[in-house]
Design a protein around this motif. Structure first.
Motif, PDB file in Angstrom:
ATOM      1  N   ILE A 167      10.679   4.188   2.198  1.00  0.00           N
ATOM      2  CA  ILE A 167      10.241   5.385   2.911  1.00  0.00           C
ATOM      3  C   ILE A 167       9.726   6.367   1.860  1.00  0.00           C
ATOM      4  O   ILE A 167      10.498   6.934   1.080  1.00  0.00           O
ATOM      5  CB  ILE A 167      11.380   6.023   3.720  1.00  0.00           C
ATOM      6  N   ALA A 168       8.410   6.519   1.795  1.00  0.00           N
ATOM      7  CA  ALA A 168       7.815   7.474   0.862  1.00  0.00           C
ATOM      8  C   ALA A 168       7.853   8.858   1.503  1.00  0.00           C
ATOM      9  O   ALA A 168       7.620   9.003   2.703  1.00  0.00           O
ATOM     10  CB  ALA A 168       6.374   7.072   0.557  1.00  0.00           C
ATOM     11  N   TYR A 169       8.133   9.870   0.693  1.00  0.00           N
ATOM     12  CA  TYR A 169       8.198  11.226   1.247  1.00  0.00           C
ATOM     13  C   TYR A 169       7.776  12.250   0.212  1.00  0.00           C
ATOM     14  O   TYR A 169       7.770  11.992  -0.998  1.00  0.00           O
ATOM     15  CB  TYR A 169       9.608  11.530   1.762  1.00  0.00           C
ATOM     16  N   SER A 170       7.423  13.416   0.718  1.00  0.00           N
ATOM     17  CA  SER A 170       7.062  14.540  -0.141  1.00  0.00           C
ATOM     18  C   SER A 170       8.337  15.282  -0.538  1.00  0.00           C
ATOM     19  O   SER A 170       9.000  15.876   0.328  1.00  0.00           O
ATOM     20  CB  SER A 170       6.125  15.505   0.594  1.00  0.00           C
ATOM     21  N   PRO A 171       8.706  15.284  -1.824  1.00  0.00           N
ATOM     22  CA  PRO A 171       9.927  16.001  -2.219  1.00  0.00           C
ATOM     23  C   PRO A 171       9.790  17.514  -2.080  1.00  0.00           C
ATOM     24  O   PRO A 171      10.796  18.227  -1.998  1.00  0.00           O
ATOM     25  CB  PRO A 171      10.101  15.589  -3.688  1.00  0.00           C
ATOM     26  N   GLU A 172       8.556  17.987  -2.006  1.00  0.00           N
ATOM     27  CA  GLU A 172       8.333  19.416  -1.832  1.00  0.00           C
ATOM     28  C   GLU A 172       8.702  19.876  -0.430  1.00  0.00           C
ATOM     29  O   GLU A 172       9.283  20.945  -0.236  1.00  0.00           O
ATOM     30  CB  GLU A 172       6.867  19.747  -2.131  1.00  0.00           C
ATOM     31  N   ARG A 173       8.391  19.034   0.572  1.00  0.00           N
ATOM     32  CA  ARG A 173       8.592  19.446   1.960  1.00  0.00           C
ATOM     33  C   ARG A 173       9.788  18.767   2.632  1.00  0.00           C
ATOM     34  O   ARG A 173      10.254  19.245   3.667  1.00  0.00           O
ATOM     35  CB  ARG A 173       7.307  19.162   2.761  1.00  0.00           C
ATOM     36  N   VAL A 174      10.237  17.659   2.077  1.00  0.00           N
ATOM     37  CA  VAL A 174      11.384  16.942   2.657  1.00  0.00           C
ATOM     38  C   VAL A 174      12.574  17.125   1.718  1.00  0.00           C
ATOM     39  O   VAL A 174      12.641  16.517   0.652  1.00  0.00           O
ATOM     40  CB  VAL A 174      11.064  15.445   2.834  1.00  0.00           C
ATOM     41  N   MET A 195      13.513   8.486   9.493  1.00  0.00           N
ATOM     42  CA  MET A 195      12.082   8.688   9.249  1.00  0.00           C
ATOM     43  C   MET A 195      11.337   8.941  10.553  1.00  0.00           C
ATOM     44  O   MET A 195      10.481   9.820  10.647  1.00  0.00           O
ATOM     45  CB  MET A 195      11.488   7.461   8.552  1.00  0.00           C
ATOM     46  N   GLU A 196      11.701   8.177  11.580  1.00  0.00           N
ATOM     47  CA  GLU A 196      11.050   8.265  12.891  1.00  0.00           C
ATOM     48  C   GLU A 196      11.140   9.676  13.463  1.00  0.00           C
ATOM     49  O   GLU A 196      10.247  10.114  14.200  1.00  0.00           O
ATOM     50  CB  GLU A 196      11.735   7.253  13.818  1.00  0.00           C
ATOM     51  N   ALA A 197      12.186  10.395  13.100  1.00  0.00           N
ATOM     52  CA  ALA A 197      12.393  11.738  13.627  1.00  0.00           C
ATOM     53  C   ALA A 197      11.322  12.722  13.172  1.00  0.00           C
ATOM     54  O   ALA A 197      11.181  13.799  13.763  1.00  0.00           O
ATOM     55  CB  ALA A 197      13.774  12.243  13.212  1.00  0.00           C
ATOM     56  N   TYR A 198      10.526  12.360  12.170  1.00  0.00           N
ATOM     57  CA  TYR A 198       9.472  13.252  11.684  1.00  0.00           C
ATOM     58  C   TYR A 198       8.224  13.212  12.569  1.00  0.00           C
ATOM     59  O   TYR A 198       7.295  13.995  12.369  1.00  0.00           O
ATOM     60  CB  TYR A 198       9.115  12.905  10.238  1.00  0.00           C
ATOM     61  N   ILE A 221       0.856  14.490   6.344  1.00  0.00           N
ATOM     62  CA  ILE A 221       2.082  13.744   6.644  1.00  0.00           C
ATOM     63  C   ILE A 221       3.135  14.119   5.599  1.00  0.00           C
ATOM     64  O   ILE A 221       2.813  14.584   4.501  1.00  0.00           O
ATOM     65  CB  ILE A 221       1.861  12.222   6.640  1.00  0.00           C
ATOM     66  N   ASP A 222       4.383  13.879   5.962  1.00  0.00           N
ATOM     67  CA  ASP A 222       5.489  14.124   5.033  1.00  0.00           C
ATOM     68  C   ASP A 222       6.200  12.841   4.630  1.00  0.00           C
ATOM     69  O   ASP A 222       6.818  12.783   3.558  1.00  0.00           O
ATOM     70  CB  ASP A 222       6.518  15.069   5.665  1.00  0.00           C
TER      71      ASP A 222
END
Length: 347
Positions: A144-151, A161-164, A226-227
């Motif tokens: 699961i790739a994510y933005s550490p700035e926003r997540v 993840m699906e909750a996003y 996307i986040d």
């Protein structure tokens, strides 16, 4: 690592239903006898560039081999090979596909059997990845790739993840991998992808962004469109090197293992050159080159990573790597593809 499934001979899958494979004389050519031109059917973008950088220019051109890349999406390239399957000589020598598609092509009787006589470097392939019909070029866990700035609280499962919703990114050409991740979490079996259609439809209706190319995922994260999203850990590392702030979260339920395969078609016009190409892809220099430049793990036993590269590619202790269930995927692939296209059309 969990041992990956080792396929055996299977029923012909529906992508080639009704297509009797044409008889071919057994190949007696070897990689060492290669000359002339080899046509490589591959994805475009970063992967194609790194084939040139790590395999073609340093290992094949000095031997006098001319490489022509026939780039396109996987479905288009597979369809082209199927359309040419009855020809004594097709237009492609080597085809790059995801491992499940390689399984399908073998099921359809379209692939040249491989052995160490034709491809000497096969003897170094990790047993986990070995098949008699393709070489495992590279592999990476799906994360699961994510933005550490926003997540701020990384999702630790597919459900989190699906909750996003509308901030989730999905790679169109790899939607089946998203379905496997959903099935693993919700059904306890990554092969039960038909059972998670409703869940994926809900995600699409929530506004998840669908990207038609892998390269489009990174700009989506960078721009804030996307986040989060499922992608290969190697891609996260690669985009990090390019300046995109992105982090991998390894799902607690386990990571599906992505394998990029190379296969020689039975009606390849230059089989000796094809064997030389895939043999070079298994050369330690090429394997380490892909690890350093793109973040993919080597599939051979004699390309141990060292120093900064080994540290950068190291996975968290206890990471569970799971195989794609090839037979189950083949059984429902056509139905899933039709369903996915209809789902996107109804957005």
């Amino acid at each position: 690592m969990t041992d990956l499934f080792k396929p055996n001979r299977r029923h012909l899958l529906t992508l080639a239903a009704g297509a009797a494979a044409a008889p071919f004389a057994p190949a007696i050519l070897r990689a060492q006898e290669a000359s002339g031109r080899v046509v490589m059917s591959t994805w475009g973008g970063d992967y194609a560039k790194l084939l040139t950088q790590n395999i073609e220019d340093p290992l094949l051109k000095p031997k006098g081999l001319e490489v022509v890349q026939d780039a396109g999406t996987e479905p288009t390239r597979v369809a082209k090979s199927i359309a040419q399957r009855r020809l004594p000589r097709g237009s492609v020598d080597v085809i790059c596909v995801q491992a499940p598609a390689a399984y399908d092509l073998e099921d359809a009787g379209m692939l040249e059997p491989l052995d160490e006589g034709k491809v000497p470097n096969l003897k170094y392939v990790q047993p986990t990845f070995a098949t008699p019909y393709s070489i495992p070029h590279i592999y990476s866990p799906q994360v699961i790739a994510y933005s550490p700035e926003r997540v701020k609280t990384p999702p630790k499962s597919y459900t989190e993840m699906e909750a996003y919703g509308g901030k989730v990114g999905i790679l169109d050409n790899s939607y089946i991998w998203v379905a496997m991740a959903a099935a693993l979490k919700q059904q306890g079996d990554p092969g039960k992808i038909a059972e998670v259609k409703a869940s994926m439809e809900k995600l699409v209706k929530a506004g998840a962004k669908i990207y038609t190319s892998t390269e489009a995922f990174a700009p989506g994260i960078k721009s804030g469109e996307i986040d989060v999203g499922l992608v290969w850990h190697a891609r996260v590392l690669f985009w990090n090197k390019g300046g995109v702030e992105m982090t991998s979260s390894f799902p607690a339920e386990g990571c599906m293992t992505y394998v990029s395969s190379m296969c020689v078609l039975k009606n390849a016009p230059n089989k000796a050159a094809a064997f030389a190409y895939i043999n070079a892809a298994l050369d330690p220099r090429a394997q380490r080159g892909f690890a350093d430049s793109m973040g993919y793990q080597p599939t051979i036993t004699n390309a141990a990573l060292e120093g900064e590269v080994a540290k950068r590619l190291a996975m968290p202790e206890g990471t569970k790597l799971l195989p794609a269930p090839y037979p189950q995927l083949s059984a429902v692939r056509d139905d899933m593809n039709d369903w996915w296209r209809r789902t996107l059309e109804r957005r």
